[in-house]
Design a protein around this motif. Structure first.
Motif, PDB file in Angstrom:
ATOM      1  N   ALA A   1       0.835  -1.213   0.000  1.00 26.26           N
ATOM      2  CA  ALA A   1       0.000   0.000   0.000  1.00 26.26           C
ATOM      3  C   ALA A   1       0.863   1.253   0.000  1.00 26.26           C
ATOM      4  N   LYS A   2       1.949   1.260   0.763  1.00 20.15           N
ATOM      5  CA  LYS A   2       2.856   2.420   0.773  1.00 20.15           C
ATOM      6  C   LYS A   2       3.478   2.627  -0.601  1.00 20.15           C
ATOM      7  N   GLY A   3       3.835   1.541  -1.257  1.00 12.51           N
ATOM      8  CA  GLY A   3       4.409   1.643  -2.595  1.00 12.51           C
ATOM      9  C   GLY A   3       3.426   2.221  -3.589  1.00 12.51           C
ATOM     10  N   ILE A   4       2.173   1.796  -3.506  1.00  8.50           N
ATOM     11  CA  ILE A   4       1.148   2.315  -4.416  1.00  8.50           C
ATOM     12  C   ILE A   4       0.915   3.803  -4.157  1.00  8.50           C
ATOM     13  N   LYS A   5       0.865   4.199  -2.882  1.00 10.93           N
ATOM     14  CA  LYS A   5       0.649   5.608  -2.547  1.00 10.93           C
ATOM     15  C   LYS A   5       1.796   6.468  -3.052  1.00 10.93           C
ATOM     16  N   SER A   6       3.035   6.011  -2.870  1.00 12.78           N
ATOM     17  CA  SER A   6       4.171   6.808  -3.335  1.00 12.78           C
ATOM     18  C   SER A   6       4.207   6.869  -4.858  1.00 12.78           C
ATOM     19  N   PHE A   7       3.791   5.793  -5.524  1.00  8.09           N
ATOM     20  CA  PHE A   7       3.725   5.811  -6.979  1.00  8.09           C
ATOM     21  C   PHE A   7       2.698   6.821  -7.464  1.00  8.09           C
ATOM     22  N   LYS A   8       1.517   6.823  -6.836  1.00 14.82           N
ATOM     23  CA  LYS A   8       0.477   7.787  -7.223  1.00 14.82           C
ATOM     24  C   LYS A   8       0.935   9.217  -6.971  1.00 14.82           C
ATOM     25  N   LYS A   9       1.617   9.432  -5.843  1.00 17.35           N
ATOM     26  CA  LYS A   9       2.116  10.777  -5.531  1.00 17.35           C
ATOM     27  C   LYS A   9       3.141  11.213  -6.564  1.00 17.35           C
ATOM     28  N   GLY A  10       4.017  10.304  -6.947  1.00 17.99           N
ATOM     29  CA  GLY A  10       5.013  10.626  -7.965  1.00 17.99           C
ATOM     30  C   GLY A  10       4.388  10.934  -9.312  1.00 17.99           C
ATOM     31  N   MET A  11       3.359  10.195  -9.661  1.00 15.55           N
ATOM     32  CA  MET A  11       2.693  10.452 -10.935  1.00 15.55           C
ATOM     33  C   MET A  11       1.960  11.784 -10.916  1.00 15.55           C
TER      34      MET A  11
ATOM     35  N   ALA B   1       1.690  17.961 -12.562  1.00 15.51           N
ATOM     36  CA  ALA B   1       1.457  19.340 -12.137  1.00 15.51           C
ATOM     37  C   ALA B   1       2.364  20.280 -12.932  1.00 15.51           C
ATOM     38  N   PRO B   2       1.784  21.240 -13.673  1.00 16.70           N
ATOM     39  CA  PRO B   2       2.617  22.176 -14.433  1.00 16.70           C
ATOM     40  C   PRO B   2       3.274  23.184 -13.496  1.00 16.70           C
ATOM     41  N   GLU B   3       4.456  23.593 -13.879  1.00 14.41           N
ATOM     42  CA  GLU B   3       5.151  24.590 -13.077  1.00 14.41           C
ATOM     43  C   GLU B   3       4.610  25.974 -13.416  1.00 14.41           C
ATOM     44  N   ALA B   4       4.143  26.677 -12.395  1.00  8.52           N
ATOM     45  CA  ALA B   4       3.621  28.018 -12.597  1.00  8.52           C
ATOM     46  C   ALA B   4       4.770  29.017 -12.502  1.00  8.52           C
ATOM     47  N   PRO B   5       4.900  29.896 -13.486  1.00  7.09           N
ATOM     48  CA  PRO B   5       5.977  30.889 -13.403  1.00  7.09           C
ATOM     49  C   PRO B   5       5.663  31.897 -12.308  1.00  7.09           C
ATOM     50  N   SER B   6       6.679  32.255 -11.573  1.00  5.64           N
ATOM     51  CA  SER B   6       6.460  33.205 -10.493  1.00  5.64           C
ATOM     52  C   SER B   6       6.432  34.625 -11.057  1.00  5.64           C
TER      53      SER B   6
END
Length: 77
Positions: A33-43, A48-53
Motif C-alpha cells: 500500500a505504501k508503494g502504491i501511494k508513493s507511486f500515485k504521488k510521484g505520478m 502538475a505544471p510549473e507556474a511561473p512566479s
C-alpha cells in the motif's frame, strides 16, 4: 473441475500462514500500500505544471573574463 470449494481455500490459507507467518502478511500488504501511494504521488507530481512566479524576469547569461595564469617552466629533475 470448476471452482474451488471452501475446503480448498482453507487449505491454501493454512499453507500461506505456515509459509509466511501470521504477522508477515499484514506487514507485506502495508508495504504494498505504501508503494502504491508513493507511486500515485510521484505520478501526480509529474502532471502538475510549473507556474511561473511573478518575480521571474528574463536574464541573459553572464560571462566571466578568463585571465590565463602565468606560464611556469616545467621543473627538471
Amino acid at each position: 473441475m470448476g471452482s474451488f470449494s471452501v475446503w480448498h481455500w482453507l487449505i491454501v490459507l493454512v499453507i500461506v500462514l505456515v509459509l509466511f507467518g501470521r504477522g508477515k502478511i499484514p506487514e507485506l500488504m502495508g508495504d504494498v500500500a505504501k508503494g502504491i501511494k508513493s507511486f500515485k504521488k510521484g505520478m501526480s507530481d509529474d502532471d502538475a505544471p510549473e507556474a511561473p512566479s511573478a518575480t521571474t524576469t528574463t536574464t541573459t547569461a553572464k560571462t566571466v573574463d578568463h585571465k590565463p595564469d602565468e606560464v611556469k617552466e616545467p621543473s627538471r629533475f
